[in-house]
Write a protein that holds these residues in place. Structure first.
Motif, PDB file in Angstrom:
ATOM      1  N   ILE A  76       0.855  -1.188   0.000  1.00 21.79           N
ATOM      2  CA  ILE A  76       0.000   0.000   0.000  1.00 21.79           C
ATOM      3  C   ILE A  76       0.891   1.238   0.000  1.00 21.79           C
ATOM      4  O   ILE A  76       1.684   1.424   0.917  1.00 21.79           O
ATOM      5  CB  ILE A  76      -0.926   0.018   1.230  1.00 21.79           C
ATOM      6  CG1 ILE A  76      -1.821  -1.224   1.219  1.00 21.79           C
ATOM      7  CG2 ILE A  76      -1.782   1.279   1.235  1.00 21.79           C
ATOM      8  CD1 ILE A  76      -2.734  -1.335   2.421  1.00 21.79           C
ATOM      9  N   PRO A  77       0.798   2.095  -1.034  1.00 21.38           N
ATOM     10  CA  PRO A  77       1.637   3.303  -1.082  1.00 21.38           C
ATOM     11  C   PRO A  77       1.331   4.238   0.091  1.00 21.38           C
ATOM     12  O   PRO A  77       0.233   4.220   0.657  1.00 21.38           O
ATOM     13  CB  PRO A  77       1.251   3.953  -2.415  1.00 21.38           C
ATOM     14  CG  PRO A  77       0.578   2.879  -3.205  1.00 21.38           C
ATOM     15  CD  PRO A  77      -0.062   1.964  -2.214  1.00 21.38           C
ATOM     16  N   VAL A  78       2.312   5.075   0.399  1.00 23.15           N
ATOM     17  CA  VAL A  78       2.147   6.007   1.512  1.00 23.15           C
ATOM     18  C   VAL A  78       0.960   6.924   1.275  1.00 23.15           C
ATOM     19  O   VAL A  78       0.158   7.180   2.188  1.00 23.15           O
ATOM     20  CB  VAL A  78       3.444   6.830   1.708  1.00 23.15           C
ATOM     21  CG1 VAL A  78       3.224   7.907   2.761  1.00 23.15           C
ATOM     22  CG2 VAL A  78       4.598   5.921   2.116  1.00 23.15           C
ATOM     23  N   TRP A  79       0.824   7.448   0.041  1.00 22.04           N
ATOM     24  CA  TRP A  79      -0.251   8.398  -0.230  1.00 22.04           C
ATOM     25  C   TRP A  79      -1.626   7.763  -0.083  1.00 22.04           C
ATOM     26  O   TRP A  79      -2.611   8.449   0.212  1.00 22.04           O
ATOM     27  CB  TRP A  79      -0.090   9.023  -1.612  1.00 22.04           C
ATOM     28  CG  TRP A  79      -0.330   8.089  -2.770  1.00 22.04           C
ATOM     29  CD1 TRP A  79       0.592   7.309  -3.400  1.00 22.04           C
ATOM     30  CD2 TRP A  79      -1.584   7.848  -3.416  1.00 22.04           C
ATOM     31  NE1 TRP A  79       0.006   6.580  -4.402  1.00 22.04           N
ATOM     32  CE2 TRP A  79      -1.336   6.899  -4.451  1.00 22.04           C
ATOM     33  CE3 TRP A  79      -2.876   8.330  -3.240  1.00 22.04           C
ATOM     34  CZ2 TRP A  79      -2.337   6.421  -5.281  1.00 22.04           C
ATOM     35  CZ3 TRP A  79      -3.876   7.858  -4.073  1.00 22.04           C
ATOM     36  CH2 TRP A  79      -3.617   6.920  -5.080  1.00 22.04           C
ATOM     37  N   VAL A  80      -1.698   6.453  -0.238  1.00 19.65           N
ATOM     38  CA  VAL A  80      -2.969   5.749  -0.033  1.00 19.65           C
ATOM     39  C   VAL A  80      -3.174   5.449   1.450  1.00 19.65           C
ATOM     40  O   VAL A  80      -4.296   5.537   1.966  1.00 19.65           O
ATOM     41  CB  VAL A  80      -3.003   4.448  -0.861  1.00 19.65           C
ATOM     42  CG1 VAL A  80      -4.277   3.653  -0.565  1.00 19.65           C
ATOM     43  CG2 VAL A  80      -2.905   4.754  -2.342  1.00 19.65           C
ATOM     44  N   ALA A  81      -2.092   5.099   2.142  1.00 23.91           N
ATOM     45  CA  ALA A  81      -2.192   4.763   3.564  1.00 23.91           C
ATOM     46  C   ALA A  81      -2.688   5.931   4.401  1.00 23.91           C
ATOM     47  O   ALA A  81      -3.288   5.741   5.465  1.00 23.91           O
ATOM     48  CB  ALA A  81      -0.831   4.283   4.081  1.00 23.91           C
ATOM     49  N   VAL A  82      -2.445   7.157   3.935  1.00 29.13           N
ATOM     50  CA  VAL A  82      -2.863   8.319   4.702  1.00 29.13           C
ATOM     51  C   VAL A  82      -4.349   8.609   4.542  1.00 29.13           C
ATOM     52  O   VAL A  82      -4.948   9.335   5.349  1.00 29.13           O
ATOM     53  CB  VAL A  82      -2.036   9.562   4.288  1.00 29.13           C
ATOM     54  CG1 VAL A  82      -2.528  10.134   2.967  1.00 29.13           C
ATOM     55  CG2 VAL A  82      -2.078  10.636   5.369  1.00 29.13           C
ATOM     56  N   VAL A  83      -4.986   8.033   3.522  1.00 27.91           N
ATOM     57  CA  VAL A  83      -6.388   8.340   3.229  1.00 27.91           C
ATOM     58  C   VAL A  83      -7.329   8.001   4.390  1.00 27.91           C
ATOM     59  O   VAL A  83      -8.201   8.806   4.738  1.00 27.91           O
ATOM     60  CB  VAL A  83      -6.840   7.631   1.930  1.00 27.91           C
ATOM     61  CG1 VAL A  83      -8.352   7.775   1.725  1.00 27.91           C
ATOM     62  CG2 VAL A  83      -6.090   8.197   0.735  1.00 27.91           C
ATOM     63  N   VAL A 134      -7.131  10.733   7.023  1.00 27.38           N
ATOM     64  CA  VAL A 134      -7.815  11.954   6.580  1.00 27.38           C
ATOM     65  C   VAL A 134      -9.325  11.755   6.600  1.00 27.38           C
ATOM     66  O   VAL A 134     -10.080  12.635   7.056  1.00 27.38           O
ATOM     67  CB  VAL A 134      -7.336  12.347   5.166  1.00 27.38           C
ATOM     68  CG1 VAL A 134      -8.123  13.546   4.646  1.00 27.38           C
ATOM     69  CG2 VAL A 134      -5.846  12.647   5.167  1.00 27.38           C
ATOM     70  N   ALA A 135      -9.789  10.597   6.139  1.00 21.53           N
ATOM     71  CA  ALA A 135     -11.221  10.320   6.105  1.00 21.53           C
ATOM     72  C   ALA A 135     -11.823  10.329   7.505  1.00 21.53           C
ATOM     73  O   ALA A 135     -12.935  10.841   7.715  1.00 21.53           O
ATOM     74  CB  ALA A 135     -11.468   8.963   5.431  1.00 21.53           C
ATOM     75  N   SER A 136     -11.082   9.786   8.470  1.00 23.08           N
ATOM     76  CA  SER A 136     -11.582   9.761   9.852  1.00 23.08           C
ATOM     77  C   SER A 136     -11.717  11.165  10.412  1.00 23.08           C
ATOM     78  O   SER A 136     -12.739  11.505  11.037  1.00 23.08           O
ATOM     79  CB  SER A 136     -10.643   8.929  10.726  1.00 23.08           C
ATOM     80  OG  SER A 136     -10.556   7.603  10.267  1.00 23.08           O
ATOM     81  N   ILE A 137     -10.693  11.989  10.207  1.00 20.31           N
ATOM     82  CA  ILE A 137     -10.743  13.358  10.719  1.00 20.31           C
ATOM     83  C   ILE A 137     -11.854  14.148  10.036  1.00 20.31           C
ATOM     84  O   ILE A 137     -12.632  14.856  10.689  1.00 20.31           O
ATOM     85  CB  ILE A 137      -9.386  14.054  10.514  1.00 20.31           C
ATOM     86  CG1 ILE A 137      -8.280  13.330  11.294  1.00 20.31           C
ATOM     87  CG2 ILE A 137      -9.463  15.510  10.948  1.00 20.31           C
ATOM     88  CD1 ILE A 137      -8.486  13.299  12.783  1.00 20.31           C
TER      89      ILE A 137
END
Length: 474
Positions: A12-19, A22-25
Motif C-alpha cells: 500500500i503506497p504512503v499516499w494511499v495509507a494516509v487516506v 484523513v477520512a476519519s478526521i
C-alpha cells in the motif's frame, strides 16, 4: 519499528495509507460541525474507507474481520471504566455524597479562589493517584457543582480541573502513562523527571497565575457569587437530602483504594455499592430507584443531574469504532507504511521533535487512545533519535508534552470521553481554558527551534576552531 501485519496482497503506497486518517478526521469534523450526528459515525466512515482500501490491495476479509475484532476487544477495559464512572456519579448524587461536598465546600472555599483551588486540588490528587480519570471521578463533580452555584463559567472550572488532573497523569511516579513513556523510549523512569519538569514546571506556574487571575475576575463579575448560599441549587440540596458528614466517605474510600493500587474496575464497583447503601439507609431511597438512577441517570428538578449507564451508549459505540479502525490500520499494514514514509524525510533534530509531536497527536486523534499516542511514536522513532545522535530524553519530553496531555482535548478520544463524563463538562467547552494541555506542545515545538539554533552555533564554533588550528599564519 512497528512491523506491518499486512502480509499478502500488493504493498500500500504512503499516499494511499494516509487516506483513512484523513477520512476519519473529515468524518469526525463533519458530524460535529455540519451534520450534528453522533461522533461514532465519523469513525465508522474512516473504518469503512480503511476496509475498502485494504480489500482493494488484496488484504483478505478474514484478516480485516480479525483486525476489527481485535481492535474493538482492546477497548473493553476502557468501556468498563466509562460505564462504572457513569454509575458512580448517579449513585453519589442519590446518596447525598456530591450534594454534601457541594454544600460544605461552599462554606470553605471563597468563589474568588475556587478556580485556582480546583487546579491545585486536582494536581495534588493526581500526583498521589497517578490517574486523571480517578482524580476527576472523586472530586471533579463536586467542584464543578460548586462552580455552578457560584455562577462561574463551566469552561474555566473544567479547564482548571483537567489541567490539574493531567499534571499527575503525565508526571506522577505511580502513573501508568509515565511508566509507559519510559518503557517505550528505552529509558529509566527515574531519569525522566528532569526532562518532564523542564517544561512542566514553568507551565504549571503559569497556570497558577492564569487560574488565579481569571478565577478572581470571573467571581467578581458573577451575580450568583455574592449570594451563593441562597442559590436555587443549594436550596434544592438542603430540601432534598440528609447531609451528615459520613455521606462524604465514598470518594475518600475510592481514593484510599486507588492509593493502595486496587484495580480500577473493582474500586469503582465498591464506590457504586457504598453510594447505593447510603442512598437506601440514609436518604431513604427505594432500592428500585437506586438501580433506575444508576442505569438511566440522576435528575432532580434539572438542578442536579448526571451519570447513568444507558446515556453512555453513544460513547460506547464511539470507543468500539475507534478500536476497530485502529485494528484494521495495523492488520493491513497501513499504519507502518505511513510511519516508514515519515521517517525517511527526517534529517535533523528539529524535524525529529516536530515529527514526534505530530505523530503522537495524530495517533491520539485517529486511534482515539492515549496509550497508542505513546506506544507508536515511542517504538517507531527511538531508532531515529539514535541515528541522529539526539538524546532519548528529548523523545521522552516530546511524548509527554504531546499525545499524553493532548488526548483529553480531542472530543472523540477515549481519555477525553472518560474525563468529561466524570465532571459533566464537555471537552469542547473546557478546551480554551485547559492551559496546561495545549501550552506544553507549543512550548516543546518552540524549544525544538532553540535546540536547532544551539546545534548550528556549536557547528560554527567547531568550524571556527578548526580554521584557527589550521591557519598557516598562526
Amino acid at each position: 519499528m512497528i512491523e506491518g501485519k499486512g502480509t499478502g496482497g500488493k504493498p500500500i503506497p504512503v499516499w494511499v495509507a494516509v487516506v483513512p486518517f484523513v477520512a476519519s478526521i473529515v468524518g469526525l469534523l463533519s458530524v460535529i460541525f455540519l451534520l450534528d450526528w453522533p461522533l461514532y459515525y465519523g469513525l465508522v466512515f474512516g473504518w469503512a474507507v480503511a476496509v475498502g482500501i485494504a480489500l482493494a490491495y488484496g488484504r483478505g476479509p478474514a484478516l480485516l474481520v480479525r483486525g476489527s475484532y481485535s481492535g474493538a476487544r482492546n477497548t473493553f477495559f476502557v468501556i468498563g471504566i466509562l460505564l462504572l464512572i457513569a454509575g458512580v456519579i448517579s449513585a453519589w448524587f442519590l446518596s447525598g455524597t456530591v450534594p454534601a461536598l457541594i454544600h460544605y465546600g461552599l462554606k470553605l472555599v471563597q468563589p474568588s479562589y475556587l478556580v485556582v483551588t480546583a487546579f491545585l486540588l486536582a494536581a495534588g490528587t493526581s500526583m498521589v493517584l497517578g490517574t486523571s480519570v480517578g482524580t476527576l471521578s472523586t472530586m471533579g463533580t463536586a467542584i464543578a457543582g460548586m462552580g455552578a452555584v457560584y455562577g462561574l463559567d463551566p469552561a474555566l472550572v473544567g479547564g482548571a480541573l483537567i489541567s490539574g488532573a493531567m499534571v499527575g497523569d503525565r508526571t506522577s511516579p505511580v502513573s501508568g502513562s509515565f511508566h509507559l513513556v519510559a518503557n517505550m523510549t528505552g529509558t529509566r523512569a527515574e531519569d525522566n523527571y528532569k526532562p518532564m519538569w523542564q517544561t512542566g514546571l514553568p507551565v504549571l506556574l503559569l497556570c497558577l497565575v492564569l487560574y488565579g487571575w481569571l478565577g478572581y475576575g470571573h467571581a467578581a463579575n458573577s451575580a450568583q457569587g455574592t449570594d451563593a448560599l441562597n442559590s436555587p441549587m443549594l436550596r434544592t440540596i438542603q430540601e432534598n437530602f440528609q447531609l451528615p458528614w459520613y455521606v462524604m466517605l465514598p470518594p475518600l474510600l475510592v481514593l484510599v483504594l486507588a492509593a493502595l493500587r486496587v484495580p480500577i474496575l473493582r474500586n469503582l464497583s465498591v464506590g457504586i455499592l457504598f453510594g447505593a447503601v447510603l442512598a437506601v439507609f440514609v436518604q431513604g431511597e427505594p432500592l428500585a430507584e437506586v438501580l433506575r438512577a444508576v442505569w438511566f441517570g440522576y435528575d432532580l428538578h434539572a438542578v442536579l443531574h448526571g451519570g447513568g449507564i444507558w446515556p453512555m451508549f453513544h460513547q460506547v459505540l464511539l470507543i468500539l469504532s475507534a478500536g476497530a479502525l485502529n485494528g484494521v490500520l495495523e492488520e493491513s499494514g497501513m499504519m507502518s507504511t505511513l510511519l516508514d514514509g515519515l521517517l525517511k524525510k527526517i534529517n535533523n533534530t528539529q524535524s525529529l521533535i516536530f515529527t514526534t509531536v505530530l505523530v503522537s497527536i495524530t495517533m491520539a486523534a485517529v486511534a482515539c487512545n492515549q496509550a497508542l499516542s505513546i506506544i507508536v511514536p515511542g517504538r517507531t522513532l527511538r531508532p531515529t533519535y539514535d541515528r541522529l545522535g539526539a538524546s532519548p530524553k528529548l523523545l521522552v519530553r516530546s511524548l509527554a508534552d504531546s499525545g499524553v496531555v493532548v488526548s483529553p482535548l480531542i472530543p472523540w478520544n477515549l481519555h477525553a470521553i472518560l474525563t468529561s463524563t466524570a465532571i459533566g463538562i464537555a471537552t469542547t467547552t473546557l478546551l480554551p481554558y485547559a492551559f496546561f494541555l495545549w501550552i506544553l506542545p507549543i512550548l516543546t515545538i518552540f524549544l525544538s527551534f532553540r535546540h536547532k539554533n544551539k546545534r548550528n552555533s556549536d557547528k560554527r564554533d567547531k568550524l571556527l576552531q578548526y580554521s584557527i588550528d589550521n591557519d598557516p599564519s598562526s
